[in-house]
Design an enzyme around this catalytic site. Structure first.
Site, PDB file in Angstrom:
ATOM      1  N   GLY A  45       0.642  -1.179  -0.017  1.00 59.34           N
ATOM      2  CA  GLY A  45       0.217  -0.008   0.034  1.00 59.34           C
ATOM      3  C   GLY A  45       0.771   1.085   0.081  1.00 59.34           C
ATOM      4  N   CYS A  46       1.895   1.174   0.787  1.00 56.13           N
ATOM      5  CA  CYS A  46       2.940   2.371   0.792  1.00 56.13           C
ATOM      6  C   CYS A  46       3.494   2.655  -0.337  1.00 56.13           C
ATOM      7  CB  CYS A  46       3.947   2.311   1.968  1.00 56.13           C
ATOM      8  SG  CYS A  46       2.641   2.553   3.598  1.00 56.13           S
ATOM      9  N   THR A  47       3.911   1.407  -1.044  1.00 57.67           N
ATOM     10  CA  THR A  47       4.627   1.825  -2.295  1.00 57.67           C
ATOM     11  C   THR A  47       3.742   2.257  -3.404  1.00 57.67           C
ATOM     12  OG1 THR A  47       6.069  -0.138  -1.611  1.00 57.67           O
ATOM     13  CG2 THR A  47       6.001   0.678  -4.119  1.00 57.67           C
TER      14      THR A  47
END
Length: 153
Positions: A45-47
């Site tokens: 999700g962060c990527t």
């Protein structure tokens, strides 16, 4: 106490990917800024969120804004993350979670660091606080608020 819409963003200092002190007053109060807190480098999700900010970075620049990503990862982790995904914006390391506490970013799912985005106008005033585990919506919301800021100026 958490920051709220309408608050003036207080000055803060954190390490950037060069291992140097980034002082918020270098940018805050001079141009609009999008600050987003995210849980961890190199997670799906962060990527996706970081790459979406990257892919839309020119839109942010065209709107006169800078983007700053903040997580508790180390400077070394940020350097690798920034390089691997060719992120053109500032990443700040908040290993002691002082910035997360200063902003009042809540945790998601009890123990995971929250995903929260702030849009600060050119006067240093918070115009948006958006919290969602869905990483994709943050970019849309931030762009819309920046467009509204530009229209009212």
């Amino acid at each position: 106490m958490a920051l709220e819409i309408g608050d003036k963003l207080p000055n803060f200092v954190a390490l950037d990917t060069n291992g140097e002190s980034f002082e918020s007053e270098q940018i805050i109060g001079k141009q609009p800024v999008v600050i987003y807190f995210y849980p961890k480098d190199n997670t799906p999700g962060c990527t996706a969120q970081a790459c979406s900010f990257r892919d839309n970075y020119q839109i942010f620049k065209d709107l006169g804004a800078e983007v700053i990503g903040i997580s508790a990862d180390s400077v070394t982790s940020h350097v690798k993350f920034k390089s691997k995904f060719k992120l053109p914006f500032i990443l700040l390391s908040d290993t002691d979670k002082k910035l997360r506490k200063l902003f009042g970013v809540p945790n998601s799912f009890i123990f995971l660091p929250g995903r929260q985005t702030y849009v600060i106008d050119q006067n240093g005033i918070i115009r948006l606080i958006f919290n969602s585990v869905s990483s994709s919506i943050h970019i849309e919301k931030a762009i819309q608020v920046l467009k509204n800021i530009n229209q009212s100026n």
